[in-house]
Enzyme design. Structure first.
Site, mmCIF file in Angstrom:
data_model
loop_
_atom_site.group_PDB
_atom_site.id
_atom_site.type_symbol
_atom_site.label_atom_id
_atom_site.label_comp_id
_atom_site.label_asym_id
_atom_site.label_seq_id
_atom_site.Cartn_x
_atom_site.Cartn_y
_atom_site.Cartn_z
ATOM 1 N N ASP A 199 0.828 -1.205 0.000
ATOM 2 C CA ASP A 199 0.000 0.000 0.000
ATOM 3 C C ASP A 199 0.866 1.260 0.000
ATOM 4 O O ASP A 199 0.548 2.248 -0.660
ATOM 5 C CB ASP A 199 -0.982 -0.001 1.173
ATOM 6 C CG ASP A 199 -0.339 -0.380 2.488
ATOM 7 O OD1 ASP A 199 0.816 -0.850 2.499
ATOM 8 O OD2 ASP A 199 -0.992 -0.204 3.538
ATOM 9 N N ASP A 227 -1.139 -2.410 -12.876
ATOM 10 C CA ASP A 227 -2.198 -1.610 -13.486
ATOM 11 C C ASP A 227 -2.139 -0.162 -12.994
ATOM 12 O O ASP A 227 -2.419 0.777 -13.752
ATOM 13 C CB ASP A 227 -3.569 -2.203 -13.166
ATOM 14 C CG ASP A 227 -3.943 -3.354 -14.092
ATOM 15 O OD1 ASP A 227 -3.022 -3.887 -14.744
ATOM 16 O OD2 ASP A 227 -5.123 -3.722 -14.149
#
Length: 326
Positions: A199, A227
């Protein structure tokens, strides 16, 4: 030596960009034998199977496979195809090209993603109307195989080392095993590593992508984070990928079927053609691979360009321009 290349266009724009990549490969006059097969939504409607056995068998026997895209049946197609070639690593470069309006034009990353397990192992259950479960599988053996590949990759490519992206502070047993195993293999091979929580990586890569080079990560993390990186370089239409096994490889663009433009002849073939360049490198045609990379980069920088990159060229126009540069 003749190499058999399985060609599986799939659905949507896969039917347009995959033939474009084949045209580029054929222009190089290498001794390739192309065999086309069906998979995806359309073939499921016709036959009841998204991935016919003959398509699976073709991928399992061919020297390399070039795949386009699948729609709603993607999980029923691409996951078994990766199994067919015994792919244990997914290589996803995310590079900003000159002339392309990128959020972070300095971005130049490569993700090495574990490709066989994690939450993509397919072990799901619906226990009650209220409760469903998903089993996450991480093994030492798969983590070791990925780590060995990563060590060879950075040494062959003259990289300083690699970053391990994980979430071992929460998923202590699974990501903890992954992190510890990868670090152990890297130590044995004398390869430098650093670590980042996945994260935190998502934030840091947006603010300063140059701090990262090669990123090694578990299956889902690699899927999501690559992505994210695509957004930094101009979109999914520019990202290629390679699913590498010990004897075979499966090469595919990261983008999907793009149903909004499918059939209009304006799909960007760049990601699929660069995937074909990765196929060339995998089969040992390094010089030809470099030539294709250079031709694609020159075309992206100077045009023509498809509408997703602000141009008005067709898929065929871009493909012809790349072949002309070759």
């Amino acid at each position: 030596m003749t190499h058999e290349i399985a060609v599986i266009p799939g659905d949507g724009i896969g039917q347009e960009v995959t033939p474009a990549a084949v045209d580029v490969l054929e222009s190089l006059e290498i001794d390739f034998e192309f065999t086309e097969a069906d998979a995806g939504d359309a073939v499921k409607e016709e036959t009841g199977e998204a991935l016919p056995q003959e398509t699976y068998d073709l991928a399992a026997s061919a020297d390399a496979t070039l795949f386009g895209a699948a729609g709603e049946t993607a999980a029923d197609v691409i996951l078994p195809l990766r199994t067919a070639v015994d792919s244990f690593v997914n290589i996803r470069p995310a590079k900003a090209y000159p002339g392309i309006d990128a959020v972070r034009p300095e971005t130049d990353l490569v993700f090495l993603r574990e490709n066989t397990e994690g939450v993509y192992s397919g072990i799901e259950d619906r226990l009650t109307q209220d409760v469903s479960t998903l089993t996450r599988v991480v093994t030492e053996s798969a983590s070791e195989r990925l780590a060995e590949f990563a060590c060879d990759y950075v040494e062959d490519g003259d990289h300083d080392g690699f970053t391990i992206a994980h979430k071992a502070n929460v998923m202590r047993e699974t990501d903890g095993l992954f992190r510890d195993t990868v670090n152990s293999v890297a130590d044995e091979n004398g390869v430098e590593t650093d670590e980042v929580l996945m994260d935190a990586f998502a934030t840091r890569v947006c603010l300063d992508p140059e701090q990262f080079d090669v990123v090694v990560c578990p299956n889902l993390a690699g899927d999501v984070l690559s992505d994210l990186a695509a957004g930094l370089v101009g979109g999914l239409g520019l990202l290629p990928s390679a699913n590498v096994g010990p004897e075979r490889g499966l090469f595919e663009p990261v983008h999907g079927t793009a149903p909004d433009i499918a059939g209009e002849g304006v799909a960007n073939p760049a990601a699929t053609i660069v995937s074909a360049a990765m196929l060339l490198e995998y089969l040992g045609y390094d010089e030809e691979s470099d030539r294709v990379h250079e031709a694609v980069e020159d075309t992206l920088e100077n045009g023509p360009r498809t509408p997703d990159l602000g141009g008005n060229a067709s898929t065929e126009d871009v493909t012809d321009a790349i072949i002309e540069r070759l």
